[in-house]
Design a protein around this motif. Structure first.
Motif, mmCIF file in Angstrom:
data_model
loop_
_atom_site.group_PDB
_atom_site.id
_atom_site.type_symbol
_atom_site.label_atom_id
_atom_site.label_comp_id
_atom_site.label_asym_id
_atom_site.label_seq_id
_atom_site.Cartn_x
_atom_site.Cartn_y
_atom_site.Cartn_z
ATOM 1 N N TYR A 208 -0.159 1.127 0.607
ATOM 2 C CA TYR A 208 -1.587 0.795 0.602
ATOM 3 C C TYR A 208 -2.316 1.903 1.342
ATOM 4 N N LEU A 209 -3.489 2.248 0.829
ATOM 5 C CA LEU A 209 -4.331 3.215 1.534
ATOM 6 C C LEU A 209 -5.580 2.496 2.021
ATOM 7 N N MET A 210 -5.855 2.635 3.317
ATOM 8 C CA MET A 210 -7.040 1.992 3.909
ATOM 9 C C MET A 210 -8.066 3.033 4.274
ATOM 10 N N GLN A 211 -9.309 2.639 4.116
ATOM 11 C CA GLN A 211 -10.407 3.497 4.540
ATOM 12 C C GLN A 211 -11.568 2.626 4.938
ATOM 13 N N ALA A 212 -12.148 2.927 6.079
ATOM 14 C CA ALA A 212 -13.316 2.182 6.554
ATOM 15 C C ALA A 212 -13.137 0.672 6.404
ATOM 16 N N GLY A 213 -11.956 0.190 6.806
ATOM 17 C CA GLY A 213 -11.736 -1.258 6.853
ATOM 18 C C GLY A 213 -11.425 -1.910 5.526
ATOM 19 N N LYS A 214 -11.240 -1.084 4.484
ATOM 20 C CA LYS A 214 -10.943 -1.658 3.159
ATOM 21 C C LYS A 214 -9.690 -1.026 2.579
ATOM 22 N N ILE A 215 -9.024 -1.788 1.701
ATOM 23 C CA ILE A 215 -7.905 -1.209 0.940
ATOM 24 C C ILE A 215 -8.520 -0.476 -0.254
ATOM 25 N N VAL A 216 -8.257 0.825 -0.356
ATOM 26 C CA VAL A 216 -8.851 1.577 -1.467
ATOM 27 C C VAL A 216 -7.813 1.935 -2.527
ATOM 28 N N MET A 217 -6.554 1.730 -2.237
ATOM 29 C CA MET A 217 -5.518 1.997 -3.228
ATOM 30 C C MET A 217 -4.265 1.213 -2.868
ATOM 31 N N SER A 218 -3.568 0.702 -3.861
ATOM 32 C CA SER A 218 -2.256 0.099 -3.606
ATOM 33 C C SER A 218 -1.370 0.425 -4.790
ATOM 34 N N GLN A 219 -0.156 0.807 -4.513
ATOM 35 C CA GLN A 219 0.717 1.325 -5.569
ATOM 36 C C GLN A 219 2.191 1.246 -5.164
ATOM 37 N N VAL A 220 3.045 1.166 -6.169
ATOM 38 C CA VAL A 220 4.480 1.302 -5.934
ATOM 39 C C VAL A 220 4.717 2.727 -5.428
ATOM 40 N N ALA A 221 5.481 2.878 -4.346
ATOM 41 C CA ALA A 221 5.627 4.196 -3.702
ATOM 42 C C ALA A 221 6.142 5.257 -4.679
ATOM 43 N N ALA A 222 7.088 4.869 -5.529
ATOM 44 C CA ALA A 222 7.690 5.835 -6.454
ATOM 45 C C ALA A 222 6.674 6.382 -7.463
ATOM 46 N N ASP A 223 5.570 5.650 -7.662
ATOM 47 C CA ASP A 223 4.561 6.076 -8.657
ATOM 48 C C ASP A 223 3.434 6.890 -8.032
ATOM 49 N N VAL A 224 3.470 7.075 -6.711
ATOM 50 C CA VAL A 224 2.335 7.711 -6.047
ATOM 51 C C VAL A 224 2.266 9.204 -6.370
ATOM 52 N N ASP A 225 1.067 9.642 -6.760
ATOM 53 C CA ASP A 225 0.793 11.069 -6.939
ATOM 54 C C ASP A 225 0.170 11.539 -5.620
ATOM 55 N N VAL A 226 0.942 12.352 -4.890
ATOM 56 C CA VAL A 226 0.529 12.686 -3.518
ATOM 57 C C VAL A 226 -0.819 13.425 -3.488
ATOM 58 N N ASP A 227 -1.046 14.297 -4.479
ATOM 59 C CA ASP A 227 -2.335 15.016 -4.510
ATOM 60 C C ASP A 227 -3.496 14.029 -4.652
ATOM 61 N N HIS A 228 -3.321 13.091 -5.556
ATOM 62 C CA HIS A 228 -4.375 12.088 -5.759
ATOM 63 C C HIS A 228 -4.557 11.243 -4.490
ATOM 64 N N LEU A 229 -3.421 10.885 -3.893
ATOM 65 C CA LEU A 229 -3.471 10.102 -2.655
ATOM 66 C C LEU A 229 -4.256 10.861 -1.581
ATOM 67 N N HIS A 230 -3.984 12.151 -1.467
ATOM 68 C CA HIS A 230 -4.678 12.943 -0.442
ATOM 69 C C HIS A 230 -6.163 13.121 -0.777
ATOM 70 N N ASP A 231 -6.491 13.193 -2.061
ATOM 71 C CA ASP A 231 -7.913 13.239 -2.452
ATOM 72 C C ASP A 231 -8.626 11.981 -1.946
ATOM 73 N N LEU A 232 -7.955 10.840 -2.161
ATOM 74 C CA LEU A 232 -8.557 9.575 -1.716
ATOM 75 C C LEU A 232 -8.590 9.521 -0.188
ATOM 76 N N TYR A 233 -7.496 9.948 0.406
ATOM 77 C CA TYR A 233 -7.332 9.906 1.864
ATOM 78 C C TYR A 233 -8.470 10.651 2.554
ATOM 79 N N PHE A 234 -8.746 11.848 2.030
ATOM 80 C CA PHE A 234 -9.794 12.657 2.650
ATOM 81 C C PHE A 234 -11.154 12.422 1.999
ATOM 82 N N ALA A 235 -11.212 11.323 1.200
ATOM 83 C CA ALA A 235 -12.463 10.907 0.550
ATOM 84 C C ALA A 235 -13.070 12.021 -0.298
#
Ligand code: ATP
Ligand code: MG
Length: 242
Positions: A208-235
């Motif tokens: 799960y990815l949290m930002q500003a008190g909300k869940i903004v993404m949830s995914q099976v770990a094996a399916d995670v695209d790290v670049d996309h995750l980092h895009d979301l992470y750094f907003a």
């Protein structure tokens, strides 16, 4: 030995300041869930809300189909919901062994304290070597092992671990994660808060990815695209763009 955790639409915060906004999270028994997110996202607040350390003003916390919202921290521990807090929080003026025995304080686990102590020492031999040393003299990595060991003395059915890698050298981080992986393989339910994305993904089943008190993404770990995750992470992008 392990339990499932369901969090439904919770709001929680500090006094008049709400931090968590309708957070939902589902953790199957025996799986590892990572909660990622930048500083201030509310990750620790979420763990504290589960533990009854901050007031939940809305929503439900369910452990193995039993509603536990509003349950005291003490009773959550008795249910086997155990948190290893951010910053380790060991008792610096007590020995390593006495710190571990503090984890065996709940009556439920006391009869097995000596056996559990032995298991913790097998898992973390460095703690065994330093059992008579004051916890205040441990290195950061050893203190983290001690905090994990103290949590394990409480026989967690759901183990909440807050940022175990923070401030530690890579070789020690590897050791800590090897310990977590072993716990996972033994079938424990683990909820891991981390800022080290790669490490978290290496052990998690679900993310799960949290930002500003909300869940903004949830995914099976094996399916995670790290670049996309980092895009979301750094907003850099919003979740709805994908
Ligand atoms: N004891 C407190 N009293 C008031 N506000 C708090 C308290 N603890 C945290 N907060 C606020 O709640 C928000 C979420 O903090 P929290 O510690 O849950 O974030 P986090 O995701 O764990 O961050 P970090 O990665 O830095 O540990 C922040 O805005 C923080 O300032
Ligand atoms: Mg935190």
């Amino acid at each position: 030995m392990s339990a499932a955790l369901d969090i439904k639409d919770i709001r929680a915060g500090y006094g008049a300041v709400n931090v968590l906004w309708d957070v939902s999270l589902s953790v199957e028994a025996g799986t590892t869930t990572a909660i990622l997110g930048p500083n201030g996202a509310g990750k620790s607040t979420l763990l504290r809300a589960i533990m009854g350390l901050v007031t939940v003003s809305q929503g439900d916390i369910v452990v193995d189909s039993c509603a536990r919202t509003g349950t005291s921290t003490w009773n959550m521990v008795n249910e086997g919901v155990v948190m290893v807090p951010e910053g380790r929080m060991v008792f610096r003026d007590m020995t390593v062994e006495d710190n571990l025995l503090m984890g065996a304080f709940p009556k439920r686990t006391r009869p097995r304290a000596q056996a559990n102590l032995k298991t913790v020492y097998q898992r973390f031999p460095r703690l065994s070597e330093r059992r008579r040393q004051l916890a205040g003299s441990l290195s950061g990595g050893e203190a983290q092992m001690l905090a994990l060991g103290r949590g394990l003395m409480e026989e967690p059915r759901i183990f909440l671990v807050d940022e175990p890698s923070l401030g530690l050298a890579p070789v020690i981080v590897d050791e800590i994660f090897a310990g977590l992986r072993q716990l996972k393989e033994e079938g424990r339910t683990i909820v891991l808060v981390e800022q080290n994305t790669y490490k978290a993904l290496s052990v998690a089943d679900y993310v799960y990815l949290m930002q500003a008190g909300k869940i903004v993404m949830s995914q099976v770990a094996a399916d995670v695209d790290v670049d996309h995750l980092h895009d979301l992470y750094f907003a850099r992008k919003t979740g709805s763009e994908h």
